[in-house]
Enzyme design. Structure first.
Site, short mmCIF file in Angstrom:
data_model
loop_
_atom_site.label_atom_id
_atom_site.label_comp_id
_atom_site.label_asym_id
_atom_site.label_seq_id
_atom_site.Cartn_x
_atom_site.Cartn_y
_atom_site.Cartn_z
N THR A 31 0.88 -1.17 0.00
CA THR A 31 0.00 0.00 0.00
C THR A 31 0.91 1.22 0.00
O THR A 31 1.87 1.30 0.77
CB THR A 31 -1.02 -0.01 1.15
OG1 THR A 31 -1.83 1.17 1.04
CG2 THR A 31 -0.38 -0.05 2.53
N GLU A 32 0.64 2.14 -0.92
CA GLU A 32 1.64 3.15 -1.27
C GLU A 32 1.91 4.15 -0.15
O GLU A 32 2.89 4.90 -0.20
CB GLU A 32 1.27 3.87 -2.59
CG GLU A 32 -0.05 4.61 -2.57
CD GLU A 32 -1.18 3.75 -3.11
OE1 GLU A 32 -1.14 2.51 -2.96
OE2 GLU A 32 -2.14 4.33 -3.69
N ASN A 33 1.05 4.18 0.86
CA ASN A 33 1.33 5.09 1.97
C ASN A 33 2.43 4.56 2.89
O ASN A 33 2.84 5.27 3.80
CB ASN A 33 0.05 5.41 2.76
CG ASN A 33 -0.65 4.16 3.26
OD1 ASN A 33 -0.92 3.25 2.49
ND2 ASN A 33 -0.93 4.13 4.54
N SER B 240 8.58 3.98 -0.83
CA SER B 240 7.37 3.35 -1.32
C SER B 240 7.19 3.58 -2.82
O SER B 240 6.84 2.67 -3.58
CB SER B 240 6.15 3.90 -0.57
OG SER B 240 4.99 3.22 -0.97
#
Lengths: 236, 224
Positions: free
Chosen positions: B53-55, B95
């Site tokens: 998840t890109e966060n 990320s």
């Protein structure tokens, strides 16, 4: 002796000038330095350019800063929120400027700013309206666009633990943009739930080295944005 | 608007289960917010897929039990999640280096429109809406394979697989494959190719609901 601790959030945000560029850590509420943002509202500086992934929720934290009319321009990737009308209303009435940046490009622009790199080329967003007017250059047969670094006068971030030197450890996904912003700002202020004496953090687990941090303020029990919003809290 | 009765497609759960069958063991995968997230529930037993998840989390697990959540452990949709054994946290530059540096094997995104050359529009309907892009443009330009999961047509029956996108683009020539309620469609050098059909749906029905020429490539797939 190096000791970057300051007394309280008010002292931590002192010296912000009108029209300053302020990077604020956080992705949604994770890592949002609410107490520092509220101190910035109390401080009164306006005409700010604010860099954050979002535009806040409810009427606390970043949304409260925007609602107070202090922000002239937002630089972000996702200014929509399920539970805030503050930014959309100002944006639709032309009272706040928006620079919309793809999230990875936003992160890399901040990283570049902290690393002394004035710009870089990326294939992200090539051929889209977000990069109209950007210089395009081909590398290995693929188009890339030029993106410029971002720096700031002030970064407000949140971490879980700091020592007196400003070495930082974060909490889970609250880390997000903060290590990058700490590098990219002239003055970096961090609020932490726990302060330990210098030497109290294993050097192997330091995420942000203290060289990137200027002021450390202890906020023992930081508020959670979703909790404030659920209780209908507004600031001030 | 009156709708003419069309073919009965798969539910969102069925679409998710169908897409999950094609994810290779050991893949690093980013699932878009909304329907693509549902794929996680249908990864077959014995297949290990690491969710990004890109966060800032690799090894994302399901939502926490009530009362066990942490408002600082969330996914890109800002919902509380968990971290599985072997997970790692990282900042945004790392990320998006995973995304932009071509380290992720697959992302699955939603769509407003996909064009026959692989153009994707999924971030803006234009007009009065507040523009918001998040990480979509980074994902489609950097991840090794880009799949789209979407209904074949809008609620009003308008095809989403088109000759040229009318909404603002997310990326140019980026989509490899589309999972719809009616079919699995590859984006090939000559445009759309049906490689699988939902049970009870015919190729002609899919072709009639696609606003660009589409080939029947199912036999080619069987022969392989």
């Amino acid at each position: 002796m190096i000791d970057k601790r300051v007394a309280d959030p008010e002292a931590a945000v002192g010296g912000v000038v009108e029209g300053a560029t302020v990077m604020i850590g956080g992705f949604g509420e994770a890592g949002s330095p609410i107490e520092l943002i509220h101190a910035l509202i109390d401080h009164g500086a306006s005409g700010l350019t604010v860099v954050n992934n979002n535009t806040g929720s409810g009427e606390v934290g970043l949304a409260a800063l925007i609602r107070a009319g202090r922000v002239a321009k937002m630089i972000c990737s996702y200014p929509r929120s399920a539970n805030s009308t503050v930014f959309p209303e100002l944006y639709r009435s032309g009272r706040i400027e928006l620079e919309l940046v793809p999230q990875g490009t936003l992160a890399e622009r901040i990283r570049a700013g902290g690393a002394g790199i004035p710009g870089f080329y990326t294939p992200t967003a090539v051929g889209t309206e977000l990069v109209e007017g950007h210089e395009v250059r081909e590398f290995d047969g693929r188009d890339h666009v030029l993106e410029h670094a971002l720096t700031a006068d002030l970064a407000l971030i949140k971490a879980r633990r700091a020592d007196w030197h400003g070495n930082l450890v974060y909490n889970r996904t609250a880390r997000n943009f903060s290590p990058l912003m700490a590098m990219a700002a002239t003055t970096t202020v961090v609020q932490v739930a726990e302060v330990v004496a210098t030497g109290g953090i294993d050097p192997e687990v330091v995420i942000t080295p203290g060289i990137f941090v200027d002021r450390v303020v202890h906020v023992a029990s930081p508020a959670h944005e979703s909790d404030l919003v659920a209780r209908g809290v507004t600031y001030p | 608007m009156t709708q003419t009765p069309g073919p009965v497609g798969m539910s969102r759960e069925q679409m998710s289960a169908r897409a999950a069958l094609d994810i290779a063991d050991g893949s690093y995968v980013n699932l878009g917010i909304g329907i693509p997230e549902m794929i996680a529930q249908f990864i077959p037993e014995g297949i290990e897929v690491i969710l990004h998840t890109e966060n800032g989390l690799l090894g994302m697990g399901p939502s926490p039990a009530d009362g066990d959540g942490d408002p600082e452990l969330i996914n890109a949709g800002k919902r509380q999640v968990t971290a599985l054994p072997g997970a790692s946290y990282f900042h945004h530059a790392d990320s998006f280096a995973m995304i932009r540096g071509g380290h992720l094997d697959l992302c699955v995104l939603g769509a407003l429109e996909v064009a026959a050359n692989g153009d994707l529009a999924n971030w803006s309907t234009g007009g009065d809406s507040i523009p918001a892009v998040g990480g979509a443009m980074d994902l489609v330009s950097g991840v090794k394979a880009v799949y789209v999961m979407t209904s074949h047509c809008t609620r009003d029956g308008i095809p989403k697989l088109v000759e040229t996108c009318s909404y603002p683009l997310t990326g140019v020539g980026v989509v490899n494959r589309i999972y719809t309620d009616l079919a699995v469609v590859e984006v090939g050098p000559d445009g759309f190719e049906v490689v699988d059909l939902t049970e009870g749906v015919t190729f002609d029905e899919v072709a009639a609901l696609t606003a660009s020429p589409i080939q029947d490539a199912r036999s080619a797939r069987v022969e392989r």
